[in-house]
Design an enzyme around this catalytic site. Structure first.
Site: not given
Length: 292
Positions: A52, A54-55, A127, A254
């Site tokens: 993803h 944001d990582h 996830h 997070h």
């Protein structure tokens, strides 16, 4: 999930024996490293939990910076299946680098690697895309015994390599570390997991960690159903994991963009697990081997 003033996206940096390791590289990672006063040059390994944005969105810029700093040593990237494809796509904007990139794509429920003095255990979590948590360990050999070495007439020149765990053969005789080392001593253990529901794999791998860094997407009680729906965790769920895994210290990370003041929820977290702290940019600690 989203950068805010004074809150960059996800990244953890560890430093050991002259080598640095990153887990995830969200937007703003370069700035966070600079603000901490640390260097990009010793980064030899980058692990990714999943892909993803944001990582991993900070990776192309970091690669360019490392290249502009005249890095020539290879860089190892570790992550779930699809790593090389994802990084190759991101490198459209960072095509020419003066160093080699080596890829290790994870497979199975769990995988163990030994790199640069770290024992890295990657383990699947839960996830909405394939996602791994990581346990980093610095192992520590047993105490060296000169008396045992002398008793067995081991030449002095072999003491140091045996102490480092090497096996030596000379003139038909084999010298092994167990001849001069006592039982293994407690090392250092850090577990990092994010973007997941609580899982048995986290509990198993985080057990007895000196530091457990765990996502706490939501602090509010009324967000529990939302956490389940998006496959994230609440502060309380992270605290329960920390308690059951018997870790020494918990850092929450997070956060949801709506979670502006994580400190407001820490009293309840500490009722479950007292040694818990909210993560923030630049937060760090030094972990040392226990004294004899």
């Amino acid at each position: 999930m989203m950068p805010l003033p004074k809150r960059w996206l996800t990244a953890l940096m560890t430093r050991y024996n002259g080598s640095s390791l990153l887990i995830d590289c969200g937007e703003g990672t370069q700035i966070a490293i600079k603000e901490k006063g640390w260097s990009f040059k010793p980064i030899d390994v980058i692990c990714f939990t999943h892909y993803h944005g944001d990582h991993i969105s900070g990776l192309p810029g970091l690669l360019l910076t490392m290249g502009n700093a005249d890095r020539t040593e290879p860089l190892t990237l570790i992550g779930p299946k699809g790593l090389e494809r994802v990084v190759s796509a991101l490198r459209v904007i960072a095509p020419e680098l003066p160093f080699e990139i080596r890829y290790i794509e994870l497979s199975g429920a769990s995988q163990m690697l030994e790199i640069n003095g770290y024992r890295i255990t990657a383990f699947k979590v839960n996830h909405n895309v394939l996602c791994y948590g990581y346990t980093l360990e610095i192992l520590r050999n047993g105490k060296f015994s000169p008396e045992r070495a002398k008793e067995q007439e081991i030449p002095l020149k072999f003491w140091n390599p045996l102490q480092k765990g090497q096996t030596i053969e000379e003139e038909g005789r084999i010298y092994t570390p167990d001849m001069v080392l006592g039982p293994a001593r407690k090392g250092i253990k850090v577990t990092y997991t994010t973007d997941t529901r609580p899982t048995e794999s986290i509990l198993k791998n985080a057990a007895d960690s000196d530091l457990f860094i765990c996502e706490g997407m939501y602090g509010e009680e009324d967000k529990a159903d939302k956490a389940k729906g998006y496959k994230h965790m609440t502060f309380k769920e992270a605290a329960v994991l920390a308690k059951e895994a018997e870790v020494k210290e918990l850092w929450l990370t997070h956060y949801s963009p709506s979670l502006i003041r994580p400190d407001d929820f820490m009293e309840e977290v500490r009722r479950i697990f007292p040694n818990a702290y909210p993560g923030k940019d630049g937060k760090s600690m030094e972990l040392n081997f226990e004294e004899e």
